[in-house]
Motif scaffolding. Structure first.
Motif, PDB file in Angstrom:
ATOM      1  N   LYS A  57       0.830  -1.201   0.000  1.00  0.00           N
ATOM      2  CA  LYS A  57       0.000   0.000   0.000  1.00  0.00           C
ATOM      3  C   LYS A  57       0.864   1.250   0.000  1.00  0.00           C
ATOM      4  O   LYS A  57       0.353   2.359  -0.170  1.00  0.00           O
ATOM      5  CB  LYS A  57      -0.939   0.003   1.210  1.00  0.00           C
ATOM      6  N   TYR A  83     -10.653   4.572   0.651  1.00  0.00           N
ATOM      7  CA  TYR A  83     -10.972   4.505   2.073  1.00  0.00           C
ATOM      8  C   TYR A  83     -10.200   5.543   2.886  1.00  0.00           C
ATOM      9  O   TYR A  83      -9.066   5.911   2.558  1.00  0.00           O
ATOM     10  CB  TYR A  83     -10.658   3.111   2.631  1.00  0.00           C
ATOM     11  N   ILE A  87     -10.881   2.876   7.857  1.00  0.00           N
ATOM     12  CA  ILE A  87     -10.701   1.554   7.255  1.00  0.00           C
ATOM     13  C   ILE A  87      -9.218   1.207   7.118  1.00  0.00           C
ATOM     14  O   ILE A  87      -8.801   0.085   7.400  1.00  0.00           O
ATOM     15  CB  ILE A  87     -11.371   1.462   5.865  1.00  0.00           C
ATOM     16  N   GLU A  88      -8.418   2.164   6.681  1.00  0.00           N
ATOM     17  CA  GLU A  88      -6.973   1.965   6.490  1.00  0.00           C
ATOM     18  C   GLU A  88      -6.219   2.993   7.344  1.00  0.00           C
ATOM     19  O   GLU A  88      -5.706   3.985   6.824  1.00  0.00           O
ATOM     20  CB  GLU A  88      -6.618   2.108   5.002  1.00  0.00           C
ATOM     21  N   ASN A 257      -0.197  -1.825   8.661  1.00  0.00           N
ATOM     22  CA  ASN A 257      -1.148  -0.902   8.035  1.00  0.00           C
ATOM     23  C   ASN A 257      -2.459  -0.800   8.814  1.00  0.00           C
ATOM     24  O   ASN A 257      -3.160   0.206   8.743  1.00  0.00           O
ATOM     25  CB  ASN A 257      -1.434  -1.326   6.591  1.00  0.00           C
ATOM     26  N   CYS A 259      -5.365  -2.301   8.412  1.00  0.00           N
ATOM     27  CA  CYS A 259      -6.599  -2.271   7.623  1.00  0.00           C
ATOM     28  C   CYS A 259      -7.672  -3.169   8.242  1.00  0.00           C
ATOM     29  O   CYS A 259      -7.406  -4.308   8.611  1.00  0.00           O
ATOM     30  CB  CYS A 259      -6.317  -2.704   6.193  1.00  0.00           C
ATOM     31  N   LYS A 260      -8.868  -2.633   8.351  1.00  0.00           N
ATOM     32  CA  LYS A 260      -9.944  -3.327   9.053  1.00  0.00           C
ATOM     33  C   LYS A 260     -10.420  -4.583   8.331  1.00  0.00           C
ATOM     34  O   LYS A 260     -10.977  -5.489   8.947  1.00  0.00           O
ATOM     35  CB  LYS A 260     -11.131  -2.380   9.262  1.00  0.00           C
ATOM     36  N   CYS A 262      -8.460  -6.723   6.821  1.00  0.00           N
ATOM     37  CA  CYS A 262      -7.313  -7.610   6.647  1.00  0.00           C
ATOM     38  C   CYS A 262      -7.591  -9.026   7.163  1.00  0.00           C
ATOM     39  O   CYS A 262      -8.178  -9.216   8.220  1.00  0.00           O
ATOM     40  CB  CYS A 262      -6.100  -7.028   7.375  1.00  0.00           C
TER      41      CYS A 262
END
Length: 306
Positions: A57, A83, A87-88, A257, A259-260, A262
């Motif tokens: 990312k 996002y 979220i990220e 990161n 991220c939700k 993931c």
């Protein structure tokens, strides 16, 4: 062989120094996620490694060191979505930072070697269909000429991300709705000169101009390497996945990161603990060889057809 770096974590962003040290040393260790004490030694000799596929990312930390990979062929899967921090949480600002990074990387290594990933796509009260179409269009226009291909997928619910998906009130759409939505993304993508493909989706989107994607892509690897390669489907991936066989060198529960959506991390505390054990000089990513470990040389060879 093809090196996957990595489906399990963001090596270019957080562990590029470790990776470059491993390239210098010519080998690395990978711990079996299903058997802690089983460790494979992976030879990274240029005559064995046909291609390296990076997943990231944010490749910025690695971009100043790409000359250290001069003996290798590689390409990047660069995830760039609409996002926000909800979220990220630890991905830098997309418009101000990540789009310029994408453009710069493309300028460095060529547009065919930077694949844009707009995935996974999830829907909730904030990230509606209309939101995604607007965000996708803005990014597509910014990346016009900087990439030749975009990959999309819809979020899958796993045990590791189910709690987050529930908290975010993510809802599912019917297949007909998803197809109509995907058709709109396809139109935007093609308007900007970018091919579009789906990743491991169970339904066919070809009638909307959306290819069935292979992230570990035989045709692209042959284009990059300049020679024909043998292709074997990766048995470790889902049935819908079209990727060819590769060697995964990452480690679960190490990506920072946050991220939700993931699937590679159990929770933030485990990631923090593992990241604390990061040693750029260790053959293992985020760890060291311990008593009881059994190291086995994995027999690998080039896929080149002579």
């Amino acid at each position: 062989m093809i090196v996957s770096a990595s489906r399990r974590t963001d090596i270019p962003c957080y562990y590029s120094e470790w990776f470059c040290n491993r390239i210098k040393e010519g080998f690395l260790y990978v711990r079996n996620p299903m058997n802690f004490h089983q460790v494979s030694r992976i030879d990274l000799s240029p005559h064995i490694v046909d291609c390296i596929v990076f997943w990231t990312k944010n490749p910025k930390p690695m971009m100043s060191r790409l000359e250290e990979l001069d003996k290798y062929k590689y390409y990047f899967q660069f995830t760039l979505t609409g996002y926000g921090r909800d979220i990220e949480p630890f991905v830098p600002h997309k418009k101000k930072e990540m789009i310029p990074v994408f453009q710069k990387l493309s300028y460095q290594i060529g547009s065919s070697r930077v694949i844009w990933r707009y995935d996974p796509i999830l829907f909730n009260e904030i990230y509606t269909e209309e939101y995604h179409i607007k965000a996708f269009g803005q990014i597509a226009r910014a990346l016009k000429g900087y990439t030749k291909k975009c990959v999309i997928s819809f979020v899958d619910i796993y045990l590791k991300n189910k709690r987050n998906m529930t908290a975010l009130k993510v809802y599912e759409k019917e297949q007909a709705e998803l197809e109509a939505f995907a058709a709109k993304l396809s139109e935007i993508s093609h308007q900007n000169g970018i091919r579009i493909a789906s990743c491991a989706e169970k339904f066919d989107l070809a009638k909307y101009g959306i290819e069935h994607n292979c992230c570990i892509d035989k045709s692209l690897i042959e284009e990059i390497t300049g020679y024909k390669i043998q292709s074997f489907k990766d048995k470790n991936q889902r049935i819908e996945c079209g990727c060819m066989e590769s060697v995964e060198i990452g480690a679960y529960d190490t990506c920072q990161n946050g991220c939700k959506y993931c699937y590679a991390n159990k929770n933030a505390k485990i990631v923090e603990k593992n990241s604390y054990g990061y040693d750029a000089d260790s053959p293992l990513l985020c760890g060291k060889i311990t008593e009881g470990d059994k190291i086995t040389e994995r027999k690998l060879k080039s896929f080149k057809i002579f």
